[in-house]
Design a protein around this motif. Structure first.
Motif, PDB file in Angstrom:
ATOM      1  N   VAL A   9       0.859  -1.184   0.000  1.00 50.29           N
ATOM      2  CA  VAL A   9       0.000   0.000   0.000  1.00 50.29           C
ATOM      3  C   VAL A   9       0.893   1.230   0.000  1.00 50.29           C
ATOM      4  CG1 VAL A   9      -1.797   1.264   1.224  1.00 50.29           C
ATOM      5  CG2 VAL A   9      -1.798  -1.241   1.240  1.00 50.29           C
ATOM      6  N   SER A  10       0.646   2.140  -0.928  1.00 49.24           N
ATOM      7  CA  SER A  10       1.469   3.335  -1.056  1.00 49.24           C
ATOM      8  C   SER A  10       1.062   4.393  -0.039  1.00 49.24           C
ATOM      9  CB  SER A  10       1.322   3.917  -2.469  1.00 49.24           C
ATOM     10  OG  SER A  10       0.035   4.503  -2.633  1.00 49.24           O
ATOM     11  N   ASP A  11       1.857   5.474   0.027  1.00 47.01           N
ATOM     12  CA  ASP A  11       1.541   6.577   0.932  1.00 47.01           C
ATOM     13  C   ASP A  11       0.200   7.218   0.603  1.00 47.01           C
ATOM     14  OD1 ASP A  11       3.945   6.145   2.168  1.00 47.01           O
ATOM     15  OD2 ASP A  11       5.024   7.712   1.069  1.00 47.01           O
ATOM     16  N   ARG A  12      -0.227   7.070  -0.635  1.00 45.24           N
ATOM     17  CA  ARG A  12      -1.506   7.644  -1.069  1.00 45.24           C
ATOM     18  C   ARG A  12      -2.678   6.715  -0.745  1.00 45.24           C
ATOM     19  NH1 ARG A  12      -1.165   9.322  -7.216  1.00 45.24           N
ATOM     20  NH2 ARG A  12      -3.112  10.359  -6.615  1.00 45.24           N
ATOM     21  N   GLY A  13      -2.378   5.562  -0.152  1.00 47.78           N
ATOM     22  CA  GLY A  13      -3.438   4.612   0.140  1.00 47.78           C
ATOM     23  C   GLY A  13      -3.856   3.804  -1.066  1.00 47.78           C
ATOM     24  N   HIS A  14      -2.962   3.703  -2.065  1.00 46.35           N
ATOM     25  CA  HIS A  14      -3.252   2.926  -3.265  1.00 46.35           C
ATOM     26  C   HIS A  14      -2.562   1.573  -3.194  1.00 46.35           C
ATOM     27  CE1 HIS A  14      -4.024   6.729  -5.964  1.00 46.35           C
ATOM     28  NE2 HIS A  14      -4.863   6.622  -4.949  1.00 46.35           N
ATOM     29  N   LEU A  15      -3.202   0.552  -3.744  1.00 43.75           N
ATOM     30  CA  LEU A  15      -2.580  -0.753  -3.876  1.00 43.75           C
ATOM     31  C   LEU A  15      -1.475  -0.684  -4.927  1.00 43.75           C
ATOM     32  CD1 LEU A  15      -2.717  -3.872  -3.231  1.00 43.75           C
ATOM     33  CD2 LEU A  15      -4.163  -4.044  -5.269  1.00 43.75           C
ATOM     34  N   THR A  16      -0.319  -1.236  -4.596  1.00 43.79           N
ATOM     35  CA  THR A  16       0.764  -1.342  -5.582  1.00 43.79           C
ATOM     36  C   THR A  16       1.099  -2.814  -5.782  1.00 43.79           C
ATOM     37  OG1 THR A  16       2.589  -1.259  -3.979  1.00 43.79           O
ATOM     38  CG2 THR A  16       1.725   0.856  -4.789  1.00 43.79           C
ATOM     39  N   ILE A  17       1.676  -3.110  -6.928  1.00 41.94           N
ATOM     40  CA  ILE A  17       2.144  -4.464  -7.228  1.00 41.94           C
ATOM     41  C   ILE A  17       3.445  -4.336  -8.011  1.00 41.94           C
ATOM     42  CG2 ILE A  17       0.619  -4.575  -9.256  1.00 41.94           C
ATOM     43  CD1 ILE A  17       0.601  -7.623  -8.926  1.00 41.94           C
ATOM     44  N   GLY A  18       4.463  -5.029  -7.550  1.00 39.05           N
ATOM     45  CA  GLY A  18       5.765  -4.918  -8.195  1.00 39.05           C
ATOM     46  C   GLY A  18       6.315  -3.510  -8.177  1.00 39.05           C
ATOM     47  N   GLY A  19       5.914  -2.727  -7.170  1.00 36.64           N
ATOM     48  CA  GLY A  19       6.370  -1.349  -7.077  1.00 36.64           C
ATOM     49  C   GLY A  19       5.627  -0.375  -7.962  1.00 36.64           C
ATOM     50  N   VAL A  20       4.524  -0.805  -8.574  1.00 38.46           N
ATOM     51  CA  VAL A  20       3.753   0.034  -9.498  1.00 38.46           C
ATOM     52  C   VAL A  20       2.352   0.268  -8.927  1.00 38.46           C
ATOM     53  CG1 VAL A  20       2.891   0.295 -11.857  1.00 38.46           C
ATOM     54  CG2 VAL A  20       5.043  -0.916 -11.454  1.00 38.46           C
ATOM     55  N   ASP A  21       1.890   1.495  -9.000  1.00 42.92           N
ATOM     56  CA  ASP A  21       0.576   1.890  -8.502  1.00 42.92           C
ATOM     57  C   ASP A  21      -0.513   1.301  -9.403  1.00 42.92           C
ATOM     58  OD1 ASP A  21      -1.833   3.357  -7.960  1.00 42.92           O
ATOM     59  OD2 ASP A  21      -0.646   4.987  -7.106  1.00 42.92           O
ATOM     60  N   THR A  22      -1.403   0.497  -8.823  1.00 49.06           N
ATOM     61  CA  THR A  22      -2.447  -0.128  -9.638  1.00 49.06           C
ATOM     62  C   THR A  22      -3.456   0.884 -10.178  1.00 49.06           C
ATOM     63  OG1 THR A  22      -3.748  -0.603  -7.644  1.00 49.06           O
ATOM     64  CG2 THR A  22      -2.275  -2.348  -8.444  1.00 49.06           C
ATOM     65  N   VAL A  23      -3.674   1.970  -9.431  1.00 40.97           N
ATOM     66  CA  VAL A  23      -4.599   3.000  -9.917  1.00 40.97           C
ATOM     67  C   VAL A  23      -4.024   3.656 -11.167  1.00 40.97           C
ATOM     68  CG1 VAL A  23      -5.809   5.128  -9.333  1.00 40.97           C
ATOM     69  CG2 VAL A  23      -5.484   3.357  -7.587  1.00 40.97           C
ATOM     70  N   GLN A  24      -2.717   3.893 -11.155  1.00 43.63           N
ATOM     71  CA  GLN A  24      -2.073   4.454 -12.330  1.00 43.63           C
ATOM     72  C   GLN A  24      -2.113   3.474 -13.500  1.00 43.63           C
ATOM     73  OE1 GLN A  24      -1.057   7.581 -12.693  1.00 43.63           O
ATOM     74  NE2 GLN A  24      -0.635   7.077 -14.853  1.00 43.63           N
ATOM     75  N   LEU A  25      -1.943   2.191 -13.210  1.00 44.48           N
ATOM     76  CA  LEU A  25      -2.040   1.175 -14.265  1.00 44.48           C
ATOM     77  C   LEU A  25      -3.415   1.206 -14.912  1.00 44.48           C
ATOM     78  CD1 LEU A  25      -0.270  -1.903 -12.604  1.00 44.48           C
ATOM     79  CD2 LEU A  25       0.554  -0.598 -14.580  1.00 44.48           C
ATOM     80  N   SER A  26      -4.448   1.347 -14.090  1.00 41.99           N
ATOM     81  CA  SER A  26      -5.808   1.375 -14.642  1.00 41.99           C
ATOM     82  C   SER A  26      -6.027   2.586 -15.539  1.00 41.99           C
ATOM     83  CB  SER A  26      -6.837   1.349 -13.508  1.00 41.99           C
ATOM     84  OG  SER A  26      -6.866   2.579 -12.799  1.00 41.99           O
ATOM     85  N   LYS A  27      -5.404   3.707 -15.179  1.00 45.31           N
ATOM     86  CA  LYS A  27      -5.531   4.909 -16.010  1.00 45.31           C
ATOM     87  C   LYS A  27      -4.769   4.761 -17.318  1.00 45.31           C
ATOM     88  CE  LYS A  27      -6.113   8.127 -12.122  1.00 45.31           C
ATOM     89  NZ  LYS A  27      -5.473   9.216 -11.334  1.00 45.31           N
ATOM     90  N   GLU A  28      -3.590   4.147 -17.238  1.00 44.87           N
ATOM     91  CA  GLU A  28      -2.735   4.063 -18.423  1.00 44.87           C
ATOM     92  C   GLU A  28      -3.197   3.000 -19.406  1.00 44.87           C
ATOM     93  OE1 GLU A  28       2.015   3.536 -19.538  1.00 44.87           O
ATOM     94  OE2 GLU A  28       1.377   3.792 -17.452  1.00 44.87           O
ATOM     95  N   TYR A  29      -3.651   1.844 -18.868  1.00 48.73           N
ATOM     96  CA  TYR A  29      -3.968   0.716 -19.742  1.00 48.73           C
ATOM     97  C   TYR A  29      -5.452   0.385 -19.803  1.00 48.73           C
ATOM     98  CZ  TYR A  29       1.068  -0.042 -19.481  1.00 48.73           C
ATOM     99  OH  TYR A  29       2.430   0.101 -19.543  1.00 48.73           O
TER     100      TYR A  29
END
Length: 439
Positions: A9-29
């Motif tokens: 869990v990141s400082d922003r309260g987001h789930l991360t996987i492999g060091g990557v923010d899953t919320v950002q992944l959802s936006k990008e892909y």
């Protein structure tokens, strides 16, 4: 809640996987989106290999690619020194296009076609796992036509049932797979294969089921097989060079699942084989075929939350932009999963939801009655342990395009399968031609 692999869990309260923010992944892909933790796949592959090294036996660990196959995954299996189990011409073609060494490919399946066998012979694959007498005769004929000798294992059903879902039991006597051990079919197949100059019989294969959380079933199967092997060795000198004990090692889908270390399976198997060897019988090479246990927990699926439905005093439905089109297992096996709202990981999980898919099917339910954080439309939901049989069983029901697949490792993300477009959906469609009816 339990997090999988390198999830955090990141400082922003987001789930991360492999060091990557899953919320950002959802936006990008976009979503629905399959995400794989590459480091976790590597870790599990090495755990299997290390377990065998500790037992000091010859072995092969073959990735059962039916769990999840694409070029990048096959290349990852090659990087980790695995062999590869394929069950169709399509999986074989994928492997060859990925540059996977053909000599480490094992071809399974209970109804291999003439074309598939020819393709495999031309590629000079390492081994065919022969499933029935029809295939034994067909393979002999095609190998003779091509002037080659094919390595084979005989798949047997030892009559041992694993503790798993009825639909995925494969080791019992009444199965579509393999030669029946107790009726004499295996002995007949061994003697037949050994007479064929175009076939080299390496040994035997068995697979007793899936999602197995103990070693007892494997040991019972080995003990039973060796009851017959001892007789065959004494009566006509047959001893397997290879004994393939299949896969089926259990993973964690929910808190109810309690997997055991992979080393426990390998130790129990190898010790059982050693204990059963007849005097003068050489220790066979041990092969296994993990699929789900390599990739299942390493994958998660990201969705965007859409509509809500409240049924007073009964249920709160939460719908996502995927469902049985990208994860057929809940509808097919009543499979259970855990989930989280990926952009609200620091919030309390005090809302009870049933997660519905978007397919026009009442059975399209991903999870019944799970505790989640408060969710609103536009939130990102992560469903865990979808790495096996999610993408593999993905379909275009309701003409939904199949999701993209992303690999993450060391804080970097890479697209390994593109999202299907609407154009892709109709790529093979042909227009209706109006027939001219002459009178």
């Amino acid at each position: 809640m339990h997090l999988y692999g390198t999830s955090a869990v990141s400082d922003r309260g987001h789930l991360t996987i492999g060091g990557v923010d899953t919320v950002q992944l959802s936006k990008e892909y976009g979503t629905a989106l399959y995400v794989y933790d590459v480091a976790m796949i590597r870790e599990k592959a090495r755990a299997f290999r290390n377990a065998f090294e500790q037992e000091n036996v010859h072995y092969q660990v073959a990735y059962a690619s039916k769990a999840f196959s694409c070029i990048a995954m096959v290349q990852l299996a090659d990087e980790e020194g695995l062999s590869l189990d394929v069950v169709s011409g399509g999986e074989l073609y994928t492997a060859l296009q990925a540059g996977f060494p053909a000599e480490r490919i094992h071809f399974h399946g209970n109804n291999k076609s003439d074309a598939e066998i020819r393709m495999a012979l031309d590629a000079k694959i390492g081994c065919f796992v022969v499933d029935n007498f029809y295939e034994l005769a067909l393979l002999e004929q095609l190998a003779e036509e091509k002037g080659v000798r094919a390595n084979i294992l005989l798949r047997i059903t030892p009559g041992i049932e694993a503790h798993t879902h009825d639909y995925i039991l494969t080791g019992q006597e009444d199965s579509k797979f393999g030669f029946d051990l107790q009726s004499g079919q295996v002995e007949e197949a061994i003697q037949s294969a050994e007479k064929k100059s175009t076939l080299k019989l390496l040994g035997l294969h068995c697979h007793i089921g899936s999602q197995i959380f103990e070693t007892t079933g494997f040991v019972m199967a080995i003990d039973k097989i060796f009851q017959y092997l001892s007789t065959w060795y004494e009566s006509f000198g047959f001893a397997p060079e290879v004994l393939n004990l299949g896969g089926g090692f259990g993973i964690r889908y929910t808190a109810d699942d309690q997997p055991i270390p992979v080393g426990d399976y390998i130790a129990a198997m190898t010790h059982a084989v050693k204990r059963n060897l007849s005097e003068g019988m050489a220790m066979p090479e041990i092969w296994i075929e993990p699929g789900r246990s390599l990739v299942g927990e390493a994958g998660l699926t990201l969705y965007t939350v859409g509509s809500h439905k409240h049924v007073p005093e009964l249920r709160n439905y939460l719908a996502v932009d995927g469902g049985m089109s990208d994860n057929l297992r809940p509808a097919l096996y009543q499979a259970k999963y855990e989930a989280a709202i990926a952009n609200r990981m620091n919030e309390t999980r005090d809302h009870l939801y049933s997660v519905a898919g978007k397919c026009c099917e009442s059975g399209d339910m991903l999870i019944w009655d799970c505790k989640l954080q408060r969710a609103i439309s536009g939130d990102v939901m992560a469903v865990f342990s979808t790495g096996a049989y999610g993408y593999s069983m993905a379909n275009n029901y309701n003409r939904l395009p199949k999701p993209a697949v992303v690999f993450v490792e060391n804080g970097e993300a890479s697209l390994v399968v593109k999202r299907e477009s609407y154009e892709d959906l109709i790529h093979h469609d042909l227009p209706l031609k109006q027939a001219i009816i002459s009178k």
